[in-house]
Write an enzyme that holds these catalytic residues in place. Structure first.
Site, short mmCIF file in Angstrom:
data_model
loop_
_atom_site.label_atom_id
_atom_site.label_comp_id
_atom_site.label_asym_id
_atom_site.label_seq_id
_atom_site.Cartn_x
_atom_site.Cartn_y
_atom_site.Cartn_z
N THR A 198 50.18 44.65 37.79
CA THR A 198 48.98 44.01 37.22
C THR A 198 47.90 43.98 38.30
O THR A 198 48.21 43.87 39.48
CB THR A 198 49.34 42.58 36.79
OG1 THR A 198 50.24 42.64 35.70
CG2 THR A 198 48.11 41.76 36.41
N ARG A 226 53.43 40.77 22.02
CA ARG A 226 53.67 39.78 23.08
C ARG A 226 52.41 39.63 23.95
O ARG A 226 51.78 40.61 24.32
CB ARG A 226 54.86 40.23 23.93
CG ARG A 226 55.17 39.32 25.13
CD ARG A 226 54.52 39.79 26.41
NE ARG A 226 54.94 39.01 27.57
CZ ARG A 226 54.40 39.13 28.77
NH1 ARG A 226 53.43 40.00 28.99
NH2 ARG A 226 54.81 38.40 29.78
N ASP A 229 50.24 36.12 30.51
CA ASP A 229 49.24 35.18 31.05
C ASP A 229 47.91 35.83 31.38
O ASP A 229 46.88 35.15 31.41
CB ASP A 229 49.79 34.52 32.32
CG ASP A 229 50.10 35.56 33.40
OD1 ASP A 229 50.71 36.59 33.08
OD2 ASP A 229 49.70 35.34 34.56
#
Ligand code: ASP
Length: 340
Positions: A198, A226, A229
């Protein structure tokens, strides 16, 4: 010279789990970026790969430094720097994103502007090269803050965002991980050591404004729909000029459950914690205590920089007028703190 010295010092120290650069006088500007966290150590990332990560992080930072020194706004810098990282197939964002259990890419991104406290986010975005740019459009050009799936795509299309075929996002690395997960027939997420890549960026600009952004493909073999965060403001991303800008990476479910990014802000605002105290509290005492792992990069309104993780590895780098640094691994295991 100074640029070199930070990197060398950190390399020699083995690059600990957290790095704070303390300074009493406010800095003119500051920037920190990450390229994902996980339980990976030196043994998992060979020297060649380390050099690649280091080169990618440094070139993204360089661009950020140029923009900041020429007076660009924090939000513009976040987008420009993150577009470089999204284009880089080394990372799990944009090109190089991981595969879902359906064999597709569902991209998440968010951005927060500390001056206006406006935000923009997209989740489950498919077929657009730069989710962070779409998130910025949500912030700037809509009356909403969060778009999902098909609607996010429609929105991006209406504003002419650059599209791409599924093949553009493909990397053998991500596909092999998908195949491995599929062979295990797991509907469970990949082990923690594979959750890396990420990207995130936090910035203090010369006008005193903060901004943060995060972009990801999520977790390998995640279920269709899904949401982690990264696109959730308050969990993966936060910016408020009164306190700090934060971008998180790690096991997203735990970051959502403990609202990590907003927790850091709240500790500073209501409990007068320093940036580093707030980051350590949120990562070690809250998110980590539940069993999650990962980390954050954060800058404060005075240009302090804090990079904290409770995982064995986190690709991270930072820069300010005082110098630049890159770190990847921890020197003494999970949950420890190292101050620079
Ligand atoms: N936090 C991201 C997610 O859970 C993954 C990561 O940062 O590696 O989607």
């Amino acid at each position: 010279m100074r640029l070199l010295s930070w990197s060398v010092i950190l390399f020699l120290l083995g690059c600990g789990t957290s790095s704070d650069i303390e300074n009493d006088t406010p800095r003119e500007w500051a920037i920190a970026i990450h390229g994902g966290a996980g339980n990976f150590g030196k043994e998992h990332v060979d020297e060649n790969a380390q050099a690649q990560y280091s080169a990618s992080l440094n070139s993204a930072l360089e661009r950020g430094e140029q923009l900041l020194q020429s007076g660009s706004s924090a939000t513009d810098v976040v987008v420009e720097v993150m577009k470089i990282l999204e284009n880089d197939s080394l990372f799990n964002a944009g090109r190089g994103a991981v595969y879902t259990s359906d064999g597709t890419h569902e991209l998440d991104a968010s951005i927060a502007d500390g001056q206006t406290r406006n935000t923009g986010a997209v989740t489950g975005l498919q077929g657009f090269k730069h989710p962070i740019d779409v998130a910025k459009s949500v912030m700037d050009s809509s009356s909403h803050v969060f778009f999902s799936g098909h609607g996010a795509g429609e929105f991006a299309k209406s504003l002419g965002h650059e599209e791409a075929d599924p093949s553009w996002f493909h990397t053998d690395k991500a596909y092999n991980r998908f195949k491995k997960a599929a062979a295990r027939a797991g509907d469970v997420p990949q082990p923690v050591d594979e959750k890396k890549g990420t990207v995130g960026c936090v910035v203090l600009d010369m006008h005193g404004n903060l901004a943060a952004g995060t972009s990801t493909g999520g977790m390998t073999y995640k279920k269709h729909g899904r949401i982690g965060d990264s696109p959730v403001i308050g969990a993966g991303t936060w910016a408020d000029n009164r306190t700090c800008a934060v971008s998180a990476t790690g096991w997203g479910e735990y970051f959502i459950r403990t609202g990590v990014a907003q927790d850091i802000h709240s500790r500073m605002l209501y409990a007068n914690s320093s940036l580093s105290e707030a980051c350590r509290g949120a990562i070690f005492d809250e998110m980590g205590a539940l069993g999650g792992d990962g980390g954050v990069v954060a800058v404060s309104s005075t240009g302090k920089i804090s990079l904290v993780c409770n995982s064995a590895g986190m690709f991270r780098a930072w820069s300010s007028p005082d110098g630049r640094g890159v770190a990847m691994f921890t020197s003494d295991g999970k949950g420890t703190v190292e101050i620079h």
